[in-house]
Enzyme design. Structure first.
Site, PDB file in Angstrom:
ATOM      1  N   GLN A 245       3.824 -11.290  12.289  1.00  0.00           N
ATOM      2  CA  GLN A 245       4.309 -10.354  13.319  1.00  0.00           C
ATOM      3  C   GLN A 245       3.316  -9.192  13.415  1.00  0.00           C
ATOM      4  OE1 GLN A 245       7.282  -7.845  11.773  1.00  0.00           O
ATOM      5  NE2 GLN A 245       8.180  -7.248  13.727  1.00  0.00           N
TER       6      GLN A 245
ATOM      7  N   SER B  10       3.144  -3.283  14.169  1.00  0.00           N
ATOM      8  CA  SER B  10       2.822  -1.919  13.726  1.00  0.00           C
ATOM      9  C   SER B  10       1.331  -1.631  13.814  1.00  0.00           C
ATOM     10  CB  SER B  10       3.259  -1.716  12.283  1.00  0.00           C
ATOM     11  OG  SER B  10       4.613  -2.029  12.146  1.00  0.00           O
TER      12      SER B  10
ATOM     13  N   SER C 251      13.057   1.711   9.283  1.00  0.00           N
ATOM     14  CA  SER C 251      13.367   2.515   8.086  1.00  0.00           C
ATOM     15  C   SER C 251      14.856   2.880   8.042  1.00  0.00           C
ATOM     16  CB  SER C 251      12.518   3.787   8.088  1.00  0.00           C
ATOM     17  OG  SER C 251      12.953   4.633   9.121  1.00  0.00           O
TER      18      SER C 251
ATOM     19  N   GLU D 138      14.687  -9.809  13.121  1.00  0.00           N
ATOM     20  CA  GLU D 138      14.159  -9.311  11.847  1.00  0.00           C
ATOM     21  C   GLU D 138      15.283  -8.655  11.045  1.00  0.00           C
ATOM     22  OE1 GLU D 138      11.062  -6.271  12.155  1.00  0.00           O
ATOM     23  OE2 GLU D 138      10.409  -6.769  10.129  1.00  0.00           O
TER      24      GLU D 138
ATOM     25  N   SER E  85       2.506  -8.518   7.277  1.00  0.00           N
ATOM     26  CA  SER E  85       2.856  -9.378   6.132  1.00  0.00           C
ATOM     27  C   SER E  85       2.378 -10.801   6.409  1.00  0.00           C
ATOM     28  CB  SER E  85       4.367  -9.408   5.921  1.00  0.00           C
ATOM     29  OG  SER E  85       4.862  -8.104   5.799  1.00  0.00           O
TER      30      SER E  85
ATOM     31  N   GLU F  59      16.174   5.737   7.958  1.00  0.00           N
ATOM     32  CA  GLU F  59      16.486   6.833   8.895  1.00  0.00           C
ATOM     33  C   GLU F  59      16.676   6.283  10.310  1.00  0.00           C
ATOM     34  OE1 GLU F  59      14.012   6.877   6.691  1.00  0.00           O
ATOM     35  OE2 GLU F  59      14.623   8.490   5.343  1.00  0.00           O
TER      36      GLU F  59
HETATM   37  C1  LIG Z   1       6.943  -4.271   3.079  1.00  0.00           C
HETATM   38  C2  LIG Z   1       6.580  -4.042   4.504  1.00  0.00           C
HETATM   39  C3  LIG Z   1       6.269  -5.119   5.316  1.00  0.00           C
HETATM   40  C4  LIG Z   1       5.928  -4.897   6.651  1.00  0.00           C
HETATM   41  N1  LIG Z   1       5.592  -5.978   7.416  1.00  0.00           N
HETATM   42  C5  LIG Z   1       5.244  -5.780   8.712  1.00  0.00           C
HETATM   43  C6  LIG Z   1       4.823  -6.886   9.514  1.00  0.00           C
HETATM   44  O1  LIG Z   1       4.768  -8.041   9.077  1.00  0.00           O
HETATM   45  N2  LIG Z   1       4.461  -6.631  10.799  1.00  0.00           N
HETATM   46  C7  LIG Z   1       4.496  -5.382  11.342  1.00  0.00           C
HETATM   47  O2  LIG Z   1       4.179  -5.227  12.516  1.00  0.00           O
HETATM   48  N3  LIG Z   1       4.871  -4.301  10.592  1.00  0.00           N
HETATM   49  C8  LIG Z   1       5.236  -4.481   9.297  1.00  0.00           C
HETATM   50  N4  LIG Z   1       5.601  -3.407   8.522  1.00  0.00           N
HETATM   51  C9  LIG Z   1       5.531  -2.062   9.095  1.00  0.00           C
HETATM   52  C10 LIG Z   1       6.888  -1.433   9.387  1.00  0.00           C
HETATM   53  O3  LIG Z   1       7.491  -2.010  10.513  1.00  0.00           O
HETATM   54  C11 LIG Z   1       6.648   0.068   9.582  1.00  0.00           C
HETATM   55  O4  LIG Z   1       6.153   0.583   8.357  1.00  0.00           O
HETATM   56  C12 LIG Z   1       7.925   0.785   9.972  1.00  0.00           C
HETATM   57  O5  LIG Z   1       8.284   0.460  11.282  1.00  0.00           O
HETATM   58  C13 LIG Z   1       7.764   2.329   9.858  1.00  0.00           C
HETATM   59  O6  LIG Z   1       6.657   2.754  10.554  1.00  0.00           O
HETATM   60  P1  LIG Z   1       5.548   3.691   9.881  1.00  0.00           P
HETATM   61  O7  LIG Z   1       5.125   3.079   8.597  1.00  0.00           O
HETATM   62  O8  LIG Z   1       4.505   3.964  10.912  1.00  0.00           O
HETATM   63  O9  LIG Z   1       6.310   5.050   9.527  1.00  0.00           O
HETATM   64  P2  LIG Z   1       6.717   6.209  10.538  1.00  0.00           P
HETATM   65  O10 LIG Z   1       7.333   5.633  11.744  1.00  0.00           O
HETATM   66  O11 LIG Z   1       5.535   7.109  10.733  1.00  0.00           O
HETATM   67  O12 LIG Z   1       7.846   6.948   9.716  1.00  0.00           O
HETATM   68  C14 LIG Z   1       7.528   7.902   8.689  1.00  0.00           C
HETATM   69  C15 LIG Z   1       8.826   8.518   8.217  1.00  0.00           C
HETATM   70  O13 LIG Z   1       9.473   9.210   9.309  1.00  0.00           O
HETATM   71  C16 LIG Z   1      10.812   8.719   9.481  1.00  0.00           C
HETATM   72  N5  LIG Z   1      11.125   8.687  10.923  1.00  0.00           N
HETATM   73  C17 LIG Z   1      10.360   8.136  11.894  1.00  0.00           C
HETATM   74  N6  LIG Z   1      10.980   8.259  13.084  1.00  0.00           N
HETATM   75  C18 LIG Z   1      12.173   8.889  12.860  1.00  0.00           C
HETATM   76  C19 LIG Z   1      13.253   9.292  13.685  1.00  0.00           C
HETATM   77  N7  LIG Z   1      13.250   9.064  15.000  1.00  0.00           N
HETATM   78  N8  LIG Z   1      14.333   9.877  13.099  1.00  0.00           N
HETATM   79  C20 LIG Z   1      14.352  10.108  11.741  1.00  0.00           C
HETATM   80  N9  LIG Z   1      13.333   9.762  10.915  1.00  0.00           N
HETATM   81  C21 LIG Z   1      12.270   9.147  11.458  1.00  0.00           C
HETATM   82  C22 LIG Z   1      10.802   7.330   8.896  1.00  0.00           C
HETATM   83  O14 LIG Z   1      12.103   6.948   8.487  1.00  0.00           O
HETATM   84  C23 LIG Z   1       9.857   7.464   7.724  1.00  0.00           C
HETATM   85  O15 LIG Z   1      10.547   8.004   6.620  1.00  0.00           O
HETATM   86  C24 LIG Z   1       5.936  -3.583   7.192  1.00  0.00           C
HETATM   87  C25 LIG Z   1       6.256  -2.506   6.359  1.00  0.00           C
HETATM   88  C26 LIG Z   1       6.577  -2.710   5.039  1.00  0.00           C
HETATM   89  C27 LIG Z   1       6.906  -1.541   4.191  1.00  0.00           C
END
Ligand SMILES: Cc1cc2nc3c(=O)[nH]c(=O)nc-3n(C[C@H](O)[C@H](O)[C@H](O)COP(=O)(O)OP(=O)(O)OC[C@H]3O[C@@H](n4cnc5c(N)ncnc54)[C@H](O)[C@@H]3O)c2cc1C
Length: 415
Positions: free
Chosen positions: A153, A156, A393, A271, A188, A395
């Protein structure tokens, strides 16, 4: 990629009765797998591995993939690979009840892990089925369900996770092809994937949710570069993926041009269903936790007993919510916030689990004393934060529940 042509299970005549289907499943499993022995959990015996993320070398990963692939082919060719799928794409066209029978019966046997196919079959394949062109459905669905190919997928990006709609990877039309440029992250399984579902920006002038388009991209195409990322558990199960002038045929569109948000939502809903529904991630049995407390003489500690009771109660409640969601799916409805609730319940219980384990073992979790079943939990503790982020997440799940279930005012949109 070299793949052999799958056998055509679609020619199987008639619909068996559930009893006949179960007998057929048992006959297949008896001839191909060992029965799982009835094991009581005994502290200090067997593996103490409770990790949430696999810690494999590329060689182990390749060897495990071979085993998973061989089993997937056997299962598919025997007619148990895609039980509910449409027959024109290699499925058996049976009602969900048959899938449940297979799940129940196959759980009695020791069979190779199929977790490498989790993202492909749990998220990408349902999206292809819902939004793919006939050519894409014909090219990939049967091979995915037969385990011939692995999918990932590609959503991100470095600056777009929770706010997925702000993603910047560009797709520009060139004749009957699209040219992709940009970077994805946290992908992943990209290191072993043959295809990926990617969402790209196709019109930067439209509002952010409306200028996106979904595609199926060949991960072996020129210009695709996969770089592993090491996570804090020590393993490298996800990656950065770079796209430099990668060409994708027009036929590999998912849904409409600029309709990618709907496509992404289909995948995200699946998902959450697969993570919240357990999708390969199971909580350590409460027996293991109770025995852990007993191993250090803390089984009568009232605070630990209370923590353990909360875990068991919440696990049961989450199980009922999951069943409600599964019943909705079986009735042909789309589950909504139950998926977010399921995911949130799972991660909340993971947090309770590591809290009770910390109360039980204390410093033995960070300094390896060599004692069975103690430091092994370190892998669990360092894996939980990733589980709280992946698939939306905590949140973000709470926002969804606040707005769609409790009817609280919507978050103000960023200006
Ligand atoms: C183990 C793992 C596997 C993954 N596998 C994939 C994959 O296969 N394909 C893929 O595309 N992605 C994958 N991801 C990525 C995942 O989808 C993103 O990490 C996730 O969507 C969060 O985005 P970010 O890391 O940019 O954090 P951010 O969106 O920048 O968030 C940072 C912090 O801010 C908080 N936050 C953000 N927006 C809000 C809001 N509106 N209200 C309150 N709090 C908020 C979040 O909860 C978090 O604590 C994976 C992530 C992990 C950890």
């Amino acid at each position: 990629m070299t793949v052999t042509e799958p056998a055509d299970t679609t020619r199987m005549a008639g619909v068996p009765t559930p009893e006949a289907f179960e007998a057929e499943a048992r006959a297949f499993l008896d001839s191909t797998a060992m029965k799982r022995p009835e094991e009581a959990f005994v502290w200090g015996q067997g593996s103490d591995d409770v990790s949430l993320f696999p810690e494999k070398t590329p060689q182990q990963e390749e060897a495990d993939l071979d085993v998973s692939r061989t089993w997937a082919k056997q299962v598919f060719d025997a007619g148990f690979g895609w039980i509910t799928g449409p027959t024109e794409h290699g499925g058996r066209g049976l009602p969900p009840e048959y899938q449940r029978i297979w799940g129940r019966v196959s759980a009695e046997y020791r069979t190779p892990s199929q977790s490498i196919y989790g993202i492909g079959l749990g998220m990408v394949a349902p999206t292809i089925l819902a939004h793919g062109t006939d050519e894409v459905k014909r090219a990939y669905l049967r091979k995915m369900w037969r385990g011939d190919i692995v999918a990932c997928q590609l959503f991100s990006e470095p600056s777009s996770g929770s706010d997925l709609a702000s993603l910047q990877t560009r797709a520009v039309k060139d004749g009957d092809e699209w040219i992709l440029n940009g970077q994805k992250v946290w992908t992943s399984g990209a290191q072993v994937s043959d295809i990926g579902e990617i969402i790209c920006r196709t019109d930067p002038d439209l509002p952010k949710h409306r200028g996106l388009t979904g595609f199926v991209v060949d991960m072996h195409a020129p210009g695709v570069e996969v770089r592993p990322l090491r996570q804090m558990t020590g393993g490298a199960s996800f990656n950065e993926v770079f796209f430099a002038d990668v060409r994708v045929p027009d036929s590999h569109l998912l849904g409409e041009v600029n309709g990618g948000w709907t496509v992404a939502l289909t995948t995200l809903m699946n998902e959450r269903a697969s993570i919240g529904g357990g999708g390969g991630i199971s909580l350590p049995q409460s027996t293991r936790l109770i025995e852990a407390a007993r191993s250090v003489g803390k089984q009568d500690d009232p605070l630990i007993r209370q923590q353990l009771a909360e875990i068991v109660i919440n696990e049961r409640v989450a199980g009922y919510t999951n069943r409600r969601a599964m019943a909705k799916i079986a009735a042909g409805q789309l589950p909504g916030p139950e998926m977010s609730l399921g995911k949130l319940s799972l991660t909340a219980n993971m947090v309770r689990t590591y809290e009770v384990v910390s109360s039980i073992f204390g410093p033995a979790l960070v300094a390896d004393t060599g004692a069975w079943g103690t430091y092994a939990w370190n892998q669990y503790l360092t894996g939980v934060p990733g589980m709280r982020i992946a698939g939306g997440s905590d949140e973000v799940m709470r926002n969804i529940l606040g707005e769609r279930v409790l009817g609280l005012p919507k978050e103000p949109a960023p200006k």
